[in-house]
Each structure stands twice: as C-alpha cells, then as structure tokens.
Motif scaffolding. Structure first.
Motif, short mmCIF file in Angstrom:
data_model
loop_
_atom_site.label_atom_id
_atom_site.label_comp_id
_atom_site.label_asym_id
_atom_site.label_seq_id
_atom_site.Cartn_x
_atom_site.Cartn_y
_atom_site.Cartn_z
N UNK A 6 -3.81 13.52 -6.51
CA UNK A 6 -4.67 14.04 -7.58
C UNK A 6 -5.36 12.91 -8.34
N UNK A 7 -4.80 11.72 -8.31
CA UNK A 7 -5.40 10.57 -9.00
C UNK A 7 -6.48 9.87 -8.18
N UNK A 8 -6.64 10.26 -6.92
CA UNK A 8 -7.63 9.59 -6.07
C UNK A 8 -9.04 9.64 -6.65
N UNK A 9 -9.53 10.78 -7.16
CA UNK A 9 -10.89 10.75 -7.74
C UNK A 9 -11.01 9.77 -8.90
N UNK A 10 -10.00 9.71 -9.74
CA UNK A 10 -10.02 8.75 -10.87
C UNK A 10 -10.05 7.32 -10.34
N UNK A 11 -9.24 7.04 -9.35
CA UNK A 11 -9.18 5.69 -8.81
C UNK A 11 -10.47 5.30 -8.09
#
Length: 149
Positions: free
Chosen positions: A68-73
């Motif tokens: 779920x953090x991939x877009x933020x990263x």
C-alpha cells in the motif's frame, strides 16, 4: 526525482532503472492503523508483548501495508508530465522475501520493465523493490501495472 515531460519520453525509458525513493519509517501507529483499516489484527502485527516472544522479537508490518505504500514511495522517484490520468491497473507478481520490523526504515527502487500501448493508453510494468535499512534482502518485490493516458 526523474521527470519525464511526456508519456513518449517515459516509454523510451523502458528497460531502465528510474531511481530510489526517500527513506520512510514504519511505526507501530502505522501498523495499527493498517490493521484497523483491513481488520487484520493478527498478534504478530499488533500485540507487542506476544510479538516480543515471537519469531521476530517484535511486531512486524503487514506485507500488504508495504504494498500500500508503493504509490507514496514511487511518487518521489519519477513523474510523467502531460497526462490526463495515471491509474493503478494491478500487479503481475508480489513477493515478500523478508519482514519489516516495527520502527524500520524502508525505501523503494523502481525499474521500468515495459510499456505497452493500448486503446486506453499505455500500460507500464514497473518493478518496485522495497528494501529495509540494514538488511541485504528486499522486503517486497512487486511488478506493478499502471495505465497512463
């Protein structure tokens, strides 16, 4: 951050590594919020006392929290200008070779594997490798698919 002015310029970068994100910390509050959002309150994630006696000696982040953090990263790795939209189309493959203990720092590297033109836009496969500071094994490797138009 690498900035592509157009989708065409982005497509020409297929096969190249796009760079790395900044490091972010994963706190127990992050883990608990994800558990609340998903209903996954397994002790290894949320019960600090039980997890201290468990196989990792502490709580660990959910694998899907990392996903779920991939877009933020990846937002800090590259951008594509001139788009009407960029939407998550799915993933081809996700693996979790290692865990993310609470209070770890993680970052992502992104490789533009391929770009395929379609009638709706271009489907980009981006291999995102999430690593944890101090570990030689990645914590997540995901082949994400994004539709850019």
């Amino acid at each position: 951050m690498i900035k592509f002015d157009t989708l065409d310029a982005f497509e020409k970068a297929a096969g190249s590594h796009l760079g790395y994100s900044e490091w972010i910390s994963i706190s127990q509050n992050d883990i608990n919020a994800f558990a609340d959002a998903t209903g996954d309150h397994q002790w290894i994630h949320t019960d600090t006392d039980a997890a201290a006696r468990g196989p990792f000696g502490t709580t660990i982040a959910h694998g899907y929290l990392t996903v779920a953090l991939i877009p933020r990263l990846t937002a800090s790795i590259f951008s594509v200008g001139g788009l009407k939209m960029g939407i998550n189309y799915g993933t081809n493959k996700i693996r979790f070779p290692s865990v993310v203990p609470v209070d770890s720092k993680i970052r992502a590297g992104a490789e533009l594997v391929s770009v395929t033109p379609t009638s709706q836009g271009s489907l980009a496969v981006i291999r995102v490798t999430v690593e944890r500071a101090g570990s030689h094994r990645p914590v997540c490797v995901a082949d994400t698919v994004t539709l850019f138009a």
